[in-house]
Design a protein around this motif. Structure first.
Motif, PDB file in Angstrom:
ATOM      1  N   TYR A   1       0.837  -1.196   0.000  1.00  0.00           N
ATOM      2  CA  TYR A   1       0.000   0.000   0.000  1.00  0.00           C
ATOM      3  C   TYR A   1       0.876   1.251   0.000  1.00  0.00           C
ATOM      4  O   TYR A   1       1.845   1.305   0.757  1.00  0.00           O
ATOM      5  CB  TYR A   1      -0.911   0.014   1.240  1.00  0.00           C
ATOM      6  CG  TYR A   1      -1.776   1.241   1.323  1.00  0.00           C
ATOM      7  CD1 TYR A   1      -3.017   1.278   0.691  1.00  0.00           C
ATOM      8  CD2 TYR A   1      -1.341   2.377   2.005  1.00  0.00           C
ATOM      9  CE1 TYR A   1      -3.811   2.427   0.750  1.00  0.00           C
ATOM     10  CE2 TYR A   1      -2.130   3.521   2.066  1.00  0.00           C
ATOM     11  CZ  TYR A   1      -3.358   3.531   1.433  1.00  0.00           C
ATOM     12  OH  TYR A   1      -4.129   4.663   1.483  1.00  0.00           O
ATOM     13  N   PRO A   2       0.567   2.241  -0.854  1.00  0.00           N
ATOM     14  CA  PRO A   2      -0.491   2.222  -1.862  1.00  0.00           C
ATOM     15  C   PRO A   2      -0.087   1.373  -3.066  1.00  0.00           C
ATOM     16  O   PRO A   2       1.109   1.285  -3.388  1.00  0.00           O
ATOM     17  CB  PRO A   2      -0.637   3.691  -2.248  1.00  0.00           C
ATOM     18  CG  PRO A   2       0.730   4.274  -2.007  1.00  0.00           C
ATOM     19  CD  PRO A   2       1.282   3.542  -0.820  1.00  0.00           C
ATOM     20  N   SER A   3      -1.056   0.764  -3.729  1.00  0.00           N
ATOM     21  CA  SER A   3      -0.776  -0.152  -4.835  1.00  0.00           C
ATOM     22  C   SER A   3      -0.052   0.556  -5.987  1.00  0.00           C
ATOM     23  O   SER A   3       0.684  -0.083  -6.738  1.00  0.00           O
ATOM     24  CB  SER A   3      -2.071  -0.793  -5.337  1.00  0.00           C
ATOM     25  OG  SER A   3      -3.013   0.202  -5.729  1.00  0.00           O
TER      26      SER A   3
ATOM     27  N   LYS B   1      -3.387  -5.223   8.058  1.00  0.00           N
ATOM     28  CA  LYS B   1      -3.732  -4.339   6.957  1.00  0.00           C
ATOM     29  C   LYS B   1      -3.242  -2.923   7.279  1.00  0.00           C
ATOM     30  O   LYS B   1      -2.907  -2.630   8.427  1.00  0.00           O
ATOM     31  CB  LYS B   1      -5.246  -4.345   6.746  1.00  0.00           C
ATOM     32  CG  LYS B   1      -5.800  -5.706   6.358  1.00  0.00           C
ATOM     33  CD  LYS B   1      -7.317  -5.660   6.263  1.00  0.00           C
ATOM     34  CE  LYS B   1      -7.871  -7.039   5.920  1.00  0.00           C
ATOM     35  NZ  LYS B   1      -9.359  -7.034   5.856  1.00  0.00           N
TER      36      LYS B   1
END
Length: 369
Positions: free
Chosen positions: A181-183, A208
């Motif tokens: 993250y972020p992708s 997460k």
């Protein structure tokens, strides 16, 4: 090499009320994570500040099964598991009271090199981008690791400029290695590893990128380095927390000043005004403060003071001349010397810092540049 101690450490850290500080208390008391896992529930009163409720989860077989799967995941994905109490963490980070009990690493991290943490807003302006570009261009002959958080904006620019200038870079993540993250930065994370850098996280593969993780992550960014540079940030921005952690660890903090009307300079200006960061007046001075032996070629100033004749106001001139005559004078002494209350002097000093005329030190002491 992964040992039984790593298994028990992951399981112990997974217990609901065993944070990093309680983990360290238990390991110090019982000698190892394995021994704490096996005996702390019955003998918790041996550890200061540890109650029955704190150890209630210890011994739960589900956590051991989780730890087994975590180790298998790490082995499959070439992730190194490092334990603080086995002295496996980077040296400066391990000195922090709240250092992570467990740290996961992908890639290479040469702890013998100097580290510089550089952070800032996701809403980078051309001003911040220019500073980062000039900083890496000026320091590319130096041996160090840049550290940032792989967020968009300033962090992304730091990692990309590091790679471009052949400087290893380390990204500290706010989640486990099961995702990125972020992708948008996935390719960048792969490039960091390809170019000899590292990805680091204290979070296992079940975690997460929850909002609270980012503040928690920031203490690692601050803890890895002797110096943190805040490029651009607004009031209350996440980078302000990184600076706060660095101050708590007695590390150096530098901030890039800007116009008081620029929203993403206001956090930096506030850090400088509150003596929580030293103002960056030029790349050359920053390199000197960081201990870099820059080349004999002239390093361009970030602000071209010599090319512009600066006309000081009467108050600025009075404060400047007094500091010039009394290097490293304290705020209290300065107030007495010029018969001006300290609350009126501080804004003038901030103005002089932004003009590159004065530098602040810890303890509210000042000297001219």
């Amino acid at each position: 090499m992964v040992s039984e101690e790593h298994l028990y450490a992951i399981a112990l850290r997974e217990c609901s009320l065993i944070g990093d500080i309680n983990f360290h208390k238990l390991v110090r008391t019982f000698g190892s994570a394995e021994e704490a896992w096996k005996t702390a529930k019955k003998e918790y009163n041996k550890a200061d500040g540890i109650g029955r409720k704190t150890v209630a989860d210890i011994g739960n077989e589900d956590y051991l099964k989780f730890a087994e799967k975590e180790i298998q995941f790490c082995e499959k994905n070439n992730i190194k598991i490092m334990l603080r109490h086995l002295n496996e963490l980077p040296y400066l980070l391990s000195e922090c009271d709240d250092a992570p009990a467990v740290l996961y690493q992908k890639g290479k991290f040469d702890d013998s090199l100097q580290k510089i943490s550089i952070v800032g807003t996701r809403n980078m302006t051309l001003y911040g981008k220019q500073f980062i570009g000039e900083f890496f261009e000026a320091t590319k002959a130096s041996k160090y690791i840049s550290v940032s958080g792989l967020a968009l904006g300033i962090d992304k620019e730091v990692h990309e400029q590091s790679i471009q200038c052949k400087i290893p870079t380390a990204a500290v993540l706010a989640h486990g290695f099961h995702m990125l993250y972020p992708s948008k930065n996935k390719k960048l994370s792969e490039k960091i590893l390809e170019e000899g850098g590292a990805l680091l996280t204290e979070f296992n593969s079940s975690r997460k990128p929850d909002r609270e993780n980012f503040i928690q992550r920031n203490r690692i960014i601050a803890g890895l380095s002797p110096s943190t540079i805040v490029v651009e940030t607004g009031f209350g921005g996440g980078s302000v927390s990184t600076a706060a952690f660095a101050n708590d660890y007695n590390r150096e903090v530098f901030a890039l000043p800007g116009k008081i009307t620029d929203p993403y300079s206001q956090g930096c200006n506030q850090l400088i005004f509150q003596n929580k960061a030293s103002a960056i007046s030029s790349i050359k001075d920053l390199m000197d403060s960081l201990g870099f032996n820059h080349s004999k070629e002239k390093v361009a100033d970030l602000f071209s003071f010599n090319e512009i004749s600066i006309q000081l106001t009467e108050n600025q001139e009075t404060v400047y001349e007094c500091i010039k005559a009394n290097p490293q004078v304290s705020l209290d002494d300065l107030a007495q010397m010029i018969s001006m209350p300290s609350y009126k002097i501080l804004p003038v000093i901030l103005e002089l810092e932004l003009l590159g005329k004065v530098k602040s030190y810890s303890g509210r002491q000042f000297t001219v540049i």
